[in-house]
Write a protein that holds these residues in place. Structure first.
Motif, PDB file in Angstrom:
ATOM      1  N   UNK A   1       0.978  -1.200   0.148  1.00  0.00           N
ATOM      2  CA  UNK A   1      -0.036   0.088   0.040  1.00  0.00           C
ATOM      3  C   UNK A   1       0.817   1.257   0.118  1.00  0.00           C
ATOM      4  N   UNK A   2       0.404   2.436  -0.848  1.00  0.00           N
ATOM      5  CA  UNK A   2       1.503   3.482  -1.024  1.00  0.00           C
ATOM      6  C   UNK A   2       1.328   4.275   0.117  1.00  0.00           C
ATOM      7  N   UNK A   3       0.450   4.222   1.268  1.00  0.00           N
ATOM      8  CA  UNK A   3       0.253   4.849   2.460  1.00  0.00           C
ATOM      9  C   UNK A   3       1.537   4.378   3.506  1.00  0.00           C
ATOM     10  N   UNK A   4       2.265   3.221   2.933  1.00  0.00           N
ATOM     11  CA  UNK A   4       3.344   2.827   3.938  1.00  0.00           C
ATOM     12  C   UNK A   4       4.488   3.332   3.285  1.00  0.00           C
ATOM     13  N   UNK A   5       4.602   4.186   2.210  1.00  0.00           N
ATOM     14  CA  UNK A   5       5.761   4.562   1.817  1.00  0.00           C
ATOM     15  C   UNK A   5       6.671   5.660   2.748  1.00  0.00           C
ATOM     16  N   UNK A   6       6.079   6.311   3.587  1.00  0.00           N
ATOM     17  CA  UNK A   6       6.649   7.093   4.707  1.00  0.00           C
ATOM     18  C   UNK A   6       7.145   6.389   5.880  1.00  0.00           C
ATOM     19  N   UNK A   7       6.728   5.073   5.939  1.00  0.00           N
ATOM     20  CA  UNK A   7       6.961   4.382   7.211  1.00  0.00           C
ATOM     21  C   UNK A   7       8.554   3.904   7.302  1.00  0.00           C
ATOM     22  N   UNK A   8       8.989   3.774   8.442  1.00  0.00           N
ATOM     23  CA  UNK A   8      10.474   3.174   8.728  1.00  0.00           C
ATOM     24  C   UNK A   8      10.272   1.505   9.023  1.00  0.00           C
ATOM     25  N   UNK A   9      11.154   0.754   8.542  1.00  0.00           N
ATOM     26  CA  UNK A   9      11.148  -0.547   8.612  1.00  0.00           C
ATOM     27  C   UNK A   9      10.612  -1.126   9.728  1.00  0.00           C
ATOM     28  N   UNK A  10      10.821  -0.422  10.973  1.00  0.00           N
ATOM     29  CA  UNK A  10      10.565  -0.947  12.348  1.00  0.00           C
ATOM     30  C   UNK A  10       8.978  -0.712  12.544  1.00  0.00           C
ATOM     31  N   UNK A  11       8.465  -0.101  11.503  1.00  0.00           N
ATOM     32  CA  UNK A  11       7.017   0.315  11.622  1.00  0.00           C
ATOM     33  C   UNK A  11       6.116  -0.545  10.923  1.00  0.00           C
ATOM     34  N   UNK A  12       6.765  -1.778  10.420  1.00  0.00           N
ATOM     35  CA  UNK A  12       5.942  -2.574   9.591  1.00  0.00           C
ATOM     36  C   UNK A  12       5.910  -3.994   9.916  1.00  0.00           C
ATOM     37  N   UNK A  13       4.907  -4.637   9.672  1.00  0.00           N
ATOM     38  CA  UNK A  13       4.818  -6.009   9.582  1.00  0.00           C
ATOM     39  C   UNK A  13       5.948  -6.803   9.100  1.00  0.00           C
ATOM     40  N   UNK A  14       6.055  -8.199   9.490  1.00  0.00           N
ATOM     41  CA  UNK A  14       6.975  -8.976   8.889  1.00  0.00           C
ATOM     42  C   UNK A  14       6.944  -9.177   7.337  1.00  0.00           C
ATOM     43  N   UNK A  15       5.539  -9.344   7.080  1.00  0.00           N
ATOM     44  CA  UNK A  15       5.348  -9.414   5.497  1.00  0.00           C
ATOM     45  C   UNK A  15       5.545  -8.217   4.888  1.00  0.00           C
ATOM     46  N   UNK A  16       5.069  -7.099   5.460  1.00  0.00           N
ATOM     47  CA  UNK A  16       5.372  -5.901   4.773  1.00  0.00           C
ATOM     48  C   UNK A  16       6.761  -5.423   4.526  1.00  0.00           C
ATOM     49  N   UNK A  17       7.641  -5.979   5.378  1.00  0.00           N
ATOM     50  CA  UNK A  17       9.015  -5.794   5.368  1.00  0.00           C
ATOM     51  C   UNK A  17       9.508  -6.519   4.172  1.00  0.00           C
ATOM     52  N   UNK A  18       9.010  -7.997   4.068  1.00  0.00           N
ATOM     53  CA  UNK A  18       9.451  -8.774   3.094  1.00  0.00           C
ATOM     54  C   UNK A  18       9.033  -8.177   1.726  1.00  0.00           C
ATOM     55  N   UNK A  19       8.085  -7.598   1.612  1.00  0.00           N
ATOM     56  CA  UNK A  19       7.568  -7.149   0.109  1.00  0.00           C
ATOM     57  C   UNK A  19       8.396  -5.716  -0.283  1.00  0.00           C
TER      58      UNK A  19
END
Ligand code: ATP
Ligand code: MG
Length: 259
Positions: free
Chosen positions: A145-163
């Motif tokens: 999701x483009x809304x995640x573009x501003x997030x930092x890696x430690x603010x993501x789920x494992x699956x999102x980090x993988x993507x």
């Protein structure tokens, strides 16, 4: 053999050499006297999707890391595009080889957009529009999701980090993509979606993929060739159809029967 036939054979051979993306030649790796990889030889042709499969500790990751020079063989050689990895500038080599691993290691101090933009921005320089377009394209392809573009890696789920890791690897337009259990930490639906996307990218780009997995279903679904590695030895290297129809060893037999 006639002179013509000999010349013809030589021509065929050199054409085939040119088509080899990765060559493992009598490769062994020992750790403190323990053999992790034992005299493995095989060729991966360009635009091949090779799955490395086998039991845990069999030597898959070790083989994969020899391709981008993260591990040096104790003996034998690995060639990428005909050049011995030992003789290459590893920074340049890795620019052409994408690497995505389970729980992808992202740059922690960069947001998602900066992570994915890392290599494209090296090429595009001040042309930020082009870099942004590349980021959007790959974000969409891996279903992030483009809304995640501003997030930092430690603010993501494992699956999102993988993507993000997969998008970052692909955004560099590598001619070879190494993936070590890249879909390990995602749910079944996401996994089959990512498998489909990866296979589509492969079909569209002609990239060479080497993909480590424990999952025979995944290997049969994705691969054009499967390399079964167990106990540091290459058990079989063949098409999925051939593997299922004619397992070469007991191990391959059990692997195929387990599906
Ligand atoms: N740095 C190291 N030092 C010592 N032994 C190692 C090292 N790295 C790997 N090994 C050993 O080498 C063998 C092969 O390891 P490798 O990571 O290649 O296996 P793998 O097939 O990727 O396993 P898995 O499916 O569990 O990821 C194992 O026995 C492992 O314990
Ligand atoms: Mg491994």
């Amino acid at each position: 053999m006639s002179e013509f036939a000999v010349m013809n054979e030589l021509a065929v051979e050199s054409a085939a050499e040119k088509d080899i993306a990765i060559r493992f030649q009598h490769v062994s790796k020992e750790y403190d006297g323990n053999v992790a990889v034992n005299n493995i030889s095989f060729d991966i042709f360009r635009s091949e999707f090779v799955c490395l499969i086998g039991s845990s500790g069999g030597g898959k990751t070790t083989l994969l890391k020899m391709v981008n020079g993260l591990i040096e063989p104790t003996s034998g050689d690995v060639f990428v595009d005909g050049k011995n990895v030992r003789d290459q500038d590893l920074i340049l080599l890795r620019r052409n080889i994408g690497y995505a691993i389970q729980g992808s290691v992202l740059f922690p101090h960069m947001c998602v957009e900066e992570n994915i933009a890392y290599v494209p921005s090296l090429w595009n320089g001040d042309d930020h529009t082009r870099t942004k377009a590349a980021v959007r394209k790959w974000t969409g392809i891996v279903g992030l999701d483009e809304s995640l573009l501003d997030r930092y890696p430690d603010e993501l789920s494992g699956g999102q980090r993988q993507r993000v890791g997969i998008a970052r690897a692909l955004a560099a337009s590598p001619s070879i993509l190494l993936m070590d259990e890249p879909f390990g930490a995602v749910d079944a639906i996401t996994r089959s979606q990512l498998q489909r996307e990866l296979r589509r990218i492969f079909d569209e780009t002609g990239i060479t993929v080497v993909f480590v997995t424990h999952d025979i279903q995944e290997a049969l679904r994705l691969a054009t060739k499967i390399a079964v590695v167990d106990g540091g030895a290459l058990q079989q290297y063949s098409t999925p159809e051939e593997l299922v129809a004619h397992p070469a060893t007991d191990f391959v037999h059990r692997l195929v029967a387990s599906r």
